[in-house]
Design a protein around this motif. Structure first.
Motif, mmCIF file in Angstrom:
data_model
loop_
_atom_site.group_PDB
_atom_site.id
_atom_site.type_symbol
_atom_site.label_atom_id
_atom_site.label_comp_id
_atom_site.label_asym_id
_atom_site.label_seq_id
_atom_site.Cartn_x
_atom_site.Cartn_y
_atom_site.Cartn_z
ATOM 1 N N THR A 85 7.363 -22.107 -29.357
ATOM 2 C CA THR A 85 8.362 -22.597 -30.306
ATOM 3 C C THR A 85 7.876 -22.375 -31.725
ATOM 4 O OG1 THR A 85 8.946 -24.314 -28.713
ATOM 5 C CG2 THR A 85 9.725 -24.617 -30.977
ATOM 6 N N HIS A 86 8.749 -21.818 -32.558
ATOM 7 C CA HIS A 86 8.415 -21.514 -33.950
ATOM 8 C C HIS A 86 9.610 -21.889 -34.819
ATOM 9 C CE1 HIS A 86 5.067 -19.398 -32.178
ATOM 10 N NE2 HIS A 86 5.939 -18.839 -31.359
ATOM 11 N N ILE A 87 9.432 -22.936 -35.624
ATOM 12 C CA ILE A 87 10.526 -23.457 -36.447
ATOM 13 C C ILE A 87 10.073 -23.524 -37.899
ATOM 14 C CG2 ILE A 87 12.042 -25.441 -36.851
ATOM 15 C CD1 ILE A 87 11.693 -26.081 -33.833
ATOM 16 N N SER A 88 10.911 -23.018 -38.782
ATOM 17 C CA SER A 88 10.595 -23.064 -40.205
ATOM 18 C C SER A 88 10.386 -24.510 -40.652
ATOM 19 C CB SER A 88 11.733 -22.452 -41.022
ATOM 20 O OG SER A 88 11.520 -22.701 -42.399
ATOM 21 N N PRO A 89 9.320 -24.769 -41.417
ATOM 22 C CA PRO A 89 9.106 -26.117 -41.947
ATOM 23 C C PRO A 89 10.273 -26.602 -42.817
ATOM 24 C CG PRO A 89 7.189 -24.728 -42.342
ATOM 25 C CD PRO A 89 8.251 -23.848 -41.787
ATOM 26 N N LYS A 90 11.059 -25.667 -43.317
ATOM 27 C CA LYS A 90 12.199 -26.031 -44.171
ATOM 28 C C LYS A 90 13.277 -26.792 -43.408
ATOM 29 C CE LYS A 90 11.504 -22.040 -47.141
ATOM 30 N NZ LYS A 90 12.040 -20.767 -47.617
ATOM 31 N N VAL A 91 13.250 -26.692 -42.064
ATOM 32 C CA VAL A 91 14.291 -27.357 -41.273
ATOM 33 C C VAL A 91 13.706 -28.333 -40.247
ATOM 34 C CG1 VAL A 91 16.018 -25.545 -41.602
ATOM 35 C CG2 VAL A 91 14.458 -25.417 -39.639
ATOM 36 N N HIS A 92 12.451 -28.739 -40.446
ATOM 37 C CA HIS A 92 11.872 -29.722 -39.535
ATOM 38 C C HIS A 92 12.718 -30.996 -39.541
ATOM 39 C CE1 HIS A 92 7.453 -28.137 -39.268
ATOM 40 N NE2 HIS A 92 8.327 -27.335 -38.708
ATOM 41 N N ARG A 93 12.769 -31.639 -38.393
ATOM 42 C CA ARG A 93 13.450 -32.929 -38.216
ATOM 43 C C ARG A 93 14.968 -32.819 -38.403
ATOM 44 N NH1 ARG A 93 10.416 -36.275 -35.855
ATOM 45 N NH2 ARG A 93 11.584 -38.005 -36.674
ATOM 46 N N GLN A 94 15.520 -31.631 -38.130
ATOM 47 C CA GLN A 94 16.967 -31.437 -38.230
ATOM 48 C C GLN A 94 17.600 -31.073 -36.891
ATOM 49 O OE1 GLN A 94 18.200 -28.952 -41.542
ATOM 50 N NE2 GLN A 94 16.518 -29.693 -42.803
ATOM 51 N N GLY A 95 16.868 -31.247 -35.793
ATOM 52 C CA GLY A 95 17.411 -30.993 -34.467
ATOM 53 C C GLY A 95 17.315 -29.560 -33.978
ATOM 54 N N VAL A 96 16.632 -28.694 -34.734
ATOM 55 C CA VAL A 96 16.526 -27.290 -34.343
ATOM 56 C C VAL A 96 15.771 -27.160 -33.021
ATOM 57 C CG1 VAL A 96 15.614 -25.026 -35.004
ATOM 58 C CG2 VAL A 96 16.695 -26.494 -36.726
ATOM 59 N N GLY A 97 14.656 -27.857 -32.890
ATOM 60 C CA GLY A 97 13.870 -27.779 -31.667
ATOM 61 C C GLY A 97 14.634 -28.244 -30.446
ATOM 62 N N LYS A 98 15.373 -29.302 -30.598
ATOM 63 C CA LYS A 98 16.181 -29.823 -29.487
ATOM 64 C C LYS A 98 17.249 -28.809 -29.080
ATOM 65 C CE LYS A 98 18.712 -33.950 -28.138
ATOM 66 N NZ LYS A 98 19.163 -35.278 -28.545
ATOM 67 N N LEU A 99 17.878 -28.213 -30.059
ATOM 68 C CA LEU A 99 18.901 -27.195 -29.807
ATOM 69 C C LEU A 99 18.293 -25.978 -29.100
ATOM 70 C CD1 LEU A 99 21.937 -26.704 -30.492
ATOM 71 C CD2 LEU A 99 21.153 -25.568 -32.562
ATOM 72 N N LEU A 100 17.141 -25.529 -29.577
ATOM 73 C CA LEU A 100 16.480 -24.389 -28.947
ATOM 74 C C LEU A 100 16.083 -24.703 -27.506
ATOM 75 C CD1 LEU A 100 14.217 -23.157 -31.878
ATOM 76 C CD2 LEU A 100 16.028 -21.830 -30.762
ATOM 77 N N PHE A 101 15.520 -25.899 -27.287
ATOM 78 C CA PHE A 101 15.064 -26.199 -25.935
ATOM 79 C C PHE A 101 16.224 -26.347 -24.953
ATOM 80 C CE2 PHE A 101 13.217 -28.733 -22.449
ATOM 81 C CZ PHE A 101 12.330 -27.766 -22.003
ATOM 82 N N ALA A 102 17.368 -26.773 -25.416
ATOM 83 C CA ALA A 102 18.533 -26.843 -24.518
ATOM 84 C C ALA A 102 18.856 -25.444 -23.979
ATOM 85 C CB ALA A 102 19.732 -27.437 -25.249
ATOM 86 N N ALA A 103 18.814 -24.438 -24.852
ATOM 87 C CA ALA A 103 19.075 -23.057 -24.423
ATOM 88 C C ALA A 103 17.958 -22.543 -23.521
ATOM 89 C CB ALA A 103 19.241 -22.155 -25.639
ATOM 90 N N THR A 104 16.725 -22.852 -23.868
ATOM 91 C CA THR A 104 15.581 -22.405 -23.077
ATOM 92 C C THR A 104 15.583 -23.049 -21.697
ATOM 93 O OG1 THR A 104 14.241 -21.936 -25.018
ATOM 94 C CG2 THR A 104 13.042 -22.415 -22.983
ATOM 95 N N ARG A 105 15.873 -24.326 -21.653
ATOM 96 C CA ARG A 105 15.909 -25.039 -20.364
ATOM 97 C C ARG A 105 16.962 -24.417 -19.451
ATOM 98 N NH1 ARG A 105 17.376 -29.188 -17.154
ATOM 99 N NH2 ARG A 105 15.780 -30.697 -16.597
ATOM 100 N N GLU A 106 18.112 -24.118 -20.001
ATOM 101 C CA GLU A 106 19.181 -23.493 -19.209
ATOM 102 C C GLU A 106 18.740 -22.118 -18.697
ATOM 103 O OE1 GLU A 106 22.494 -22.956 -17.067
ATOM 104 O OE2 GLU A 106 21.904 -24.831 -18.051
ATOM 105 N N ALA A 107 18.091 -21.339 -19.539
ATOM 106 C CA ALA A 107 17.595 -20.022 -19.121
ATOM 107 C C ALA A 107 16.551 -20.169 -18.021
ATOM 108 C CB ALA A 107 17.010 -19.272 -20.321
ATOM 109 N N ALA A 108 15.694 -21.174 -18.145
ATOM 110 C CA ALA A 108 14.663 -21.408 -17.125
ATOM 111 C C ALA A 108 15.299 -21.775 -15.787
ATOM 112 C CB ALA A 108 13.718 -22.515 -17.586
ATOM 113 N N LEU A 109 16.297 -22.613 -15.821
ATOM 114 C CA LEU A 109 16.988 -22.990 -14.586
ATOM 115 C C LEU A 109 17.673 -21.784 -13.963
ATOM 116 C CD1 LEU A 109 18.445 -26.428 -15.713
ATOM 117 C CD2 LEU A 109 16.651 -26.049 -13.988
ATOM 118 N N GLN A 110 18.336 -20.975 -14.791
ATOM 119 C CA GLN A 110 19.004 -19.775 -14.275
ATOM 120 C C GLN A 110 18.000 -18.785 -13.693
ATOM 121 O OE1 GLN A 110 21.702 -18.078 -17.157
ATOM 122 N NE2 GLN A 110 22.892 -19.969 -17.315
ATOM 123 N N ALA A 111 16.786 -18.770 -14.219
ATOM 124 C CA ALA A 111 15.749 -17.869 -13.716
ATOM 125 C C ALA A 111 15.052 -18.432 -12.476
ATOM 126 C CB ALA A 111 14.725 -17.588 -14.819
#
Length: 152
Positions: A85-111
């Protein structure tokens, strides 16, 4: 913010995100387009690399999901997923990580993955907190590292 699969057109902006992280935490790492392409977008073990895009269309973070193969550099059990996971410090604590992991989790399940490994520097307190918040738990602590696993 929204997410989508990363493409070669995103490599330069993904490199910019890596440089913003380097400027923030001082940890050196490659960030050029060739590195981004080889490590994240075109890696043969890649399952999915997802970018987070802000309202202006700029990449503000990305998350890669790879399948662990024998001899991988993290000593992750073969067949598990490996997340980065790599998130710009400019957007920390804005839900970016949660949004990314939702997509990643779905891809992991599909795989068909059952587990995802995260390999985090022991001194990376924000990374450790992030993975805890995403439901990962510590399963191994090699020197200077904390490895966490998420059961899917």
């Amino acid at each position: 913010m929204k997410t989508r699969a990363a493409s070669a057109d995103d490599a330069a902006e993904m490199g910019r995100v890596l440089r913003e992280i380097i400027d923030h935490n001082g940890r050196q790492r490659p960030s050029d387009v060739d590195f981004v392409m080889g490590r994240y977008i075109a890696d043969p073990t890649s399952i999915q690399c997802t970018v987070a895009i802000d309202e202006a269309g700029n990449v503000v973070g990305f998350q890669s999901l790879k399948k662990a193969v024998a001899g991988n550099p993290y000593d992750t059990p073969e067949g598990w997923g490996i997340v980065g996971t790599h998130i710009s410090p400019k957007v920390h604590r804005q839900g970016v990580g949660k949004l990314l992991f939702a997509a990643t989790r779905e891809a992991a399940l599909q795989a068909g993955l059952e587990k995802i490994d995260a390999y985090i520097g022991a001194d990376n307190s924000s990374g450790l907190r992030y993975y805890d918040a995403m439901g990962f738990r510590t399963y191994r602590t090699p020197e200077g590292i904390v490895q966490k696993v998420c059961d899917l």
